[in-house]
Motif scaffolding. Sequence first.
Motif, short mmCIF file in Angstrom:
data_model
loop_
_atom_site.label_atom_id
_atom_site.label_comp_id
_atom_site.label_asym_id
_atom_site.label_seq_id
_atom_site.Cartn_x
_atom_site.Cartn_y
_atom_site.Cartn_z
N THR A 97 38.34 -23.82 8.88
CA THR A 97 39.23 -23.51 10.39
C THR A 97 40.12 -22.44 9.61
OG1 THR A 97 38.83 -24.94 11.12
CG2 THR A 97 40.41 -23.53 12.35
N PHE A 98 40.46 -21.37 10.24
CA PHE A 98 41.17 -20.30 9.68
C PHE A 98 41.80 -20.20 10.92
CE2 PHE A 98 40.49 -18.56 5.22
CZ PHE A 98 39.66 -19.56 5.11
N CYS A 99 43.06 -19.15 10.48
CA CYS A 99 43.96 -19.37 11.94
C CYS A 99 43.42 -17.17 11.32
CB CYS A 99 45.18 -19.15 11.91
SG CYS A 99 45.66 -18.50 12.63
N CYS A 100 43.25 -16.12 12.37
CA CYS A 100 42.81 -14.83 12.26
C CYS A 100 43.76 -14.13 12.64
CB CYS A 100 41.68 -14.62 12.49
SG CYS A 100 40.19 -15.64 11.05
N GLU A 101 44.16 -13.14 12.87
CA GLU A 101 44.89 -12.21 13.37
C GLU A 101 44.31 -10.30 12.44
OE1 GLU A 101 48.35 -14.31 12.34
OE2 GLU A 101 49.75 -12.38 12.06
N PRO A 102 45.15 -9.45 13.69
CA PRO A 102 45.45 -7.71 12.92
C PRO A 102 46.19 -8.09 11.95
CG PRO A 102 46.14 -7.85 15.46
CD PRO A 102 45.43 -9.62 14.50
N LYS A 103 46.03 -7.01 11.01
CA LYS A 103 47.40 -7.01 10.62
C LYS A 103 48.21 -5.87 10.51
CE LYS A 103 48.49 -6.39 5.26
NZ LYS A 103 49.53 -5.71 5.94
N LEU A 104 48.97 -6.04 11.51
CA LEU A 104 50.23 -4.57 12.58
C LEU A 104 50.70 -3.79 10.90
CD1 LEU A 104 51.38 -7.50 14.70
CD2 LEU A 104 49.38 -5.43 14.85
N ASP A 105 50.74 -2.64 11.35
CA ASP A 105 51.08 -1.86 10.33
C ASP A 105 52.18 -1.51 10.89
OD1 ASP A 105 49.38 1.28 8.24
OD2 ASP A 105 51.00 0.11 7.91
N GLY A 106 53.34 -2.01 11.27
CA GLY A 106 54.88 -2.29 10.85
C GLY A 106 56.03 -2.41 9.23
N LEU A 107 56.90 -3.47 10.21
CA LEU A 107 57.97 -3.80 9.02
C LEU A 107 57.88 -5.27 9.16
CD1 LEU A 107 58.92 -0.62 9.41
CD2 LEU A 107 61.14 -1.81 7.96
N GLU A 165 32.77 -12.54 11.22
CA GLU A 165 32.59 -11.59 12.42
C GLU A 165 34.46 -11.24 12.94
OE1 GLU A 165 28.99 -14.81 13.52
OE2 GLU A 165 30.93 -14.05 14.67
N PHE A 166 35.08 -11.66 12.59
CA PHE A 166 36.35 -11.43 13.60
C PHE A 166 36.53 -10.33 13.00
CE2 PHE A 166 40.23 -11.38 15.46
CZ PHE A 166 40.86 -11.48 14.33
#
Length: 324
Positions: free
Chosen positions: A110-120, A269-270
């Motif tokens: 199982t993976f926890c998947c998230e967007p990679k936010l482009d900030g600091l 897919e995510f």
Amino acid sequence: IMDINQQIKQLRDTLRYHEYQYHVLDDPKIPDAEYDRLFHQLKALEQQHPELITADSPTQRVGAKPLAGFAQITHELPMLSLDNAFSDEEFNAFVKRIQDRLIVLPQPLTFCCEPKLDGLAVSIFYVNGVLTQAATRGDGTTGEDITLNIRTIRNIPLQLLTDNPPARLEVRGEVFMPHEGFNRLNERALEHGEKTFANPRNAAAGSLRQLDPKITSRRPLVFNAYSVGIAEGVELPATHYERLQWLKSVGIPVNSEVQLCDGSEKVLEFYRSMQQKRPTLGYDIDGTVLKINDIGLQRELGFISKAPRWAIAYKFPAQEELTR
Ligand SMILES: Cc1ccc2cc(C(N)=O)cc(O)c2n1
């Protein structure tokens, strides 16, 4: 009738509750005008009784005067960078390395998947539930003390929303500037003949590096937590996803796109669904971050020199400079 202390405490609790509903649950229970009215009511009471002002009051977000410079802070746990993948094959190779390494291989993984936010990336410390210090990632070992600027970011609580706060809690996450605020900031800069920012990431970096918190306070910055660092005096859940849910429950904002995926097919897919959604998010992302969800497995896999073995950033193909 309530005495002044009770009136002030009730106003502070009410404002904190509405800040949580608005910034963390995206589900405001009152119109902005009502929130502003309560805020100014508290501001007035505190001005009449300055001895009752506390640093964690919702009115105490903007520091008094500009700093001469930023102090250096050494992170107790290094803030690591992530290894990258640029193709399905590279992601699958990442998964295979994990499967070859794990003594017991759970099916599915199982993976926890998230967007990679482009900030600091920033680190924020809460001591007994009160925000006490914040620092930039810097080189991963040493960063700059930007506590006064972090306090001005409206969706970062000055106090955790729990009656039983951890003795010490470090929240790590990304500060970014949504497109709407970025465009408004650049339009105003153009009108005033000031320099504009090339992209939201630079705008966020420039805003956090302001020595005057009053300037930072006027910048449309947003924070999303992505992990827990130091945690003392609290029993944390055994998976990354549950830790993010726990952070939300104590008032820390977490990105709404985070989800669990069982097995690498679902993870890919995510990745594709985030690529599709990317133009509609309203903020910049430069890929996804895919983590082994189980903390025990993360520990077993450990880190390679600078980056964890248990996480990878699967980036999108570089885009020609977006004409925003
Ligand atoms: C461990 C780690 C390091 C950098 C990260 C960066 C991001 C990000 N830029 O959104 C998200 C994460 O979950 C991260 N996690």
